[in-house]
Enzyme design. Structure first.
Site, PDB file in Angstrom:
ATOM      1  N   ARG A 198      -3.429  36.991  19.224  1.00  0.00           N
ATOM      2  CA  ARG A 198      -4.518  37.064  20.199  1.00  0.00           C
ATOM      3  C   ARG A 198      -3.999  36.740  21.600  1.00  0.00           C
ATOM      4  O   ARG A 198      -4.494  37.284  22.602  1.00  0.00           O
ATOM      5  CB  ARG A 198      -5.627  36.075  19.805  1.00  0.00           C
ATOM      6  CG  ARG A 198      -6.811  36.007  20.762  1.00  0.00           C
ATOM      7  CD  ARG A 198      -7.625  37.265  20.792  1.00  0.00           C
ATOM      8  NE  ARG A 198      -8.048  37.713  19.481  1.00  0.00           N
ATOM      9  CZ  ARG A 198      -8.809  38.770  19.269  1.00  0.00           C
ATOM     10  NH1 ARG A 198      -9.233  39.505  20.293  1.00  0.00           N
ATOM     11  NH2 ARG A 198      -9.142  39.137  18.034  1.00  0.00           N
ATOM     12  N   HIS A 216      -9.552  34.388  14.551  1.00  0.00           N
ATOM     13  CA  HIS A 216      -9.571  35.119  15.820  1.00  0.00           C
ATOM     14  C   HIS A 216      -8.240  34.952  16.547  1.00  0.00           C
ATOM     15  O   HIS A 216      -7.735  35.893  17.154  1.00  0.00           O
ATOM     16  CB  HIS A 216     -10.726  34.620  16.694  1.00  0.00           C
ATOM     17  CG  HIS A 216     -10.990  35.473  17.892  1.00  0.00           C
ATOM     18  ND1 HIS A 216     -10.613  35.098  19.162  1.00  0.00           N
ATOM     19  CD2 HIS A 216     -11.592  36.689  18.015  1.00  0.00           C
ATOM     20  CE1 HIS A 216     -10.984  36.031  20.026  1.00  0.00           C
ATOM     21  NE2 HIS A 216     -11.575  37.013  19.358  1.00  0.00           N
ATOM     22  N   CYS A 217      -7.651  33.769  16.456  1.00  0.00           N
ATOM     23  CA  CYS A 217      -6.401  33.487  17.164  1.00  0.00           C
ATOM     24  C   CYS A 217      -5.224  34.325  16.657  1.00  0.00           C
ATOM     25  O   CYS A 217      -4.314  34.645  17.425  1.00  0.00           O
ATOM     26  CB  CYS A 217      -6.025  32.014  17.025  1.00  0.00           C
ATOM     27  SG  CYS A 217      -7.191  30.852  17.735  1.00  0.00           S
ATOM     28  N   ILE A 218      -5.226  34.645  15.360  1.00  0.00           N
ATOM     29  CA  ILE A 218      -4.060  35.329  14.792  1.00  0.00           C
ATOM     30  C   ILE A 218      -4.200  36.847  14.835  1.00  0.00           C
ATOM     31  O   ILE A 218      -3.309  37.561  14.370  1.00  0.00           O
ATOM     32  CB  ILE A 218      -3.778  34.890  13.344  1.00  0.00           C
ATOM     33  CG1 ILE A 218      -4.904  35.317  12.405  1.00  0.00           C
ATOM     34  CG2 ILE A 218      -3.531  33.403  13.271  1.00  0.00           C
ATOM     35  CD1 ILE A 218      -4.587  35.077  10.946  1.00  0.00           C
TER      36      ILE A 218
END
Length: 320
Positions: free
Chosen positions: A79, A310-312
């Site tokens: 992300r 969401h971050c990955i």
């Protein structure tokens, strides 16, 4: 929530970055990839591994429809290190920003150019922006609105030569946004200096979800309320969702957040921590996305690395 043609997902494999819980983190990422792919009924899922050894592990854990590729990188948070894609005048384009390891805290080989290499691999157009920005630091509604935090984007460890007004201008130039809502601080103990994707997420045009604490001792209660006030003052419709409350990893406060959900073509995947509000978070997010499956999956191991689903991941919109 607009249609995606694909999503890139980082796969953990470096034992130096994951000295505890590596195998558990790999299982969580594989489960996430499988849920988003939905046996090929969802978007194309590309699992990005740092070497062939990790790729072999990943291949054994995911469905055959999940594409496994090898590209060297430092850590899995695509992300922040991959380009941010959007559709402009029916044309797909990616914005490739500078990356300095979240303000110089975690600088690892491969993270600075992983976005360029992935774009080249999949023949996707990108434009270098010339300033530092991570994808987790912003969220947009696709209708001219963008939300971010002062703690992160205005931090001197990112772009100390830019004023708030200049950052406003750069954001509008990069994304064509006209209305930018500036929140204050992000979650306590967030090593990204307060990424907005742990605090506030658009769930419809002009509508943003922000946690509301109902658990005694929640360290982020004041942060949530300040964010809600600022969002409402900016003219946004605010919906309140549950907080994960006070959550610790090895005795230290960790930035556990249900806001780090991923919106896919057929599924919305919500982090679960074994916390009191896990089931309620899934239920309330499901009410916001009645046209999709809403799935709660464990993210306890991923949180050790500082983030969640969401971050990955970094999605690529579908062209009309």
């Amino acid at each position: 929530w607009e249609p995606h043609q694909a999503v890139w997902i980082g796969f953990p494999g470096n034992p130096e970055e994951w000295p505890v819980g590596l195998e558990a983190a790999q299982l969580e990422v594989a489960a996430f990839a499988n849920a988003v792919s939905d046996r090929g009924a969802g978007e194309t899922v590309v699992l990005v591994c740092r070497n062939k050894v990790d790729a072999n592990v990943a291949q054994a854990l995911v469905a055959p429809c999940v594409i496994v590729v090898t590209e060297s990188f430092g850590d899995i948070w695509l992300r922040d290190t991959a380009p941010i894609f959007s559709i402009d005048s029916e044309s797909l384009s990616g914005r490739n920003f500078g990356f300095n390891g979240w303000g110089g805290k975690y600088q690892m080989p491969g993270d600075q150019d992983i976005g360029q290499r992935l774009a080249k691999r999949f023949d996707l157009p990108i434009e270098d922006q010339g300033w530092i920005l991570e994808g987790g630091a912003i969220d947009g509604d696709g209708a001219g609105r963008l939300i971010t935090t002062e703690q992160c984007v205005l931090n001197a460890n990112r772009n100390d030569h830019l004023t708030k007004e200049q950052v406003d201008q750069h954001l509008c130039e990069a994304f064509g946004k006209q209305n930018i809502c500036w929140l204050g601080d992000g979650l306590i103990a967030d090593h990204t200096d307060g990424h907005v994707d742990n605090l506030a997420r658009f769930v419809a045009p002009g509508r943003v979800a922000i946690p509301q604490s109902d658990i005694q001792g929640d360290p982020n209660t004041e942060i949530f309320e300040d964010a809600a006030r600022r969002a409402q003052s900016s003219g946004l419709d605010v919906v309140r969702l549950p907080s994960a409350g006070l959550y610790k990893v090895d005795g230290d406060v960790a930035p556990a957040s249900y806001m780090n959900f991923y919106i896919g073509n057929v599924a919305v995947v919500v982090p679960q921590y074994g916390a009191e509000n896990d089931a309620e978070a899934v239920a309330q997010i499901a009410a916001l996305f009645p046209d999709r499956k809403v799935i709660g999956l464990s993210s306890k191991a991923l949180l050790r690395g500082g983030g969640s689903f969401h971050c990955i991941s970094q999605q690529i919109p579908q062209q009309a």
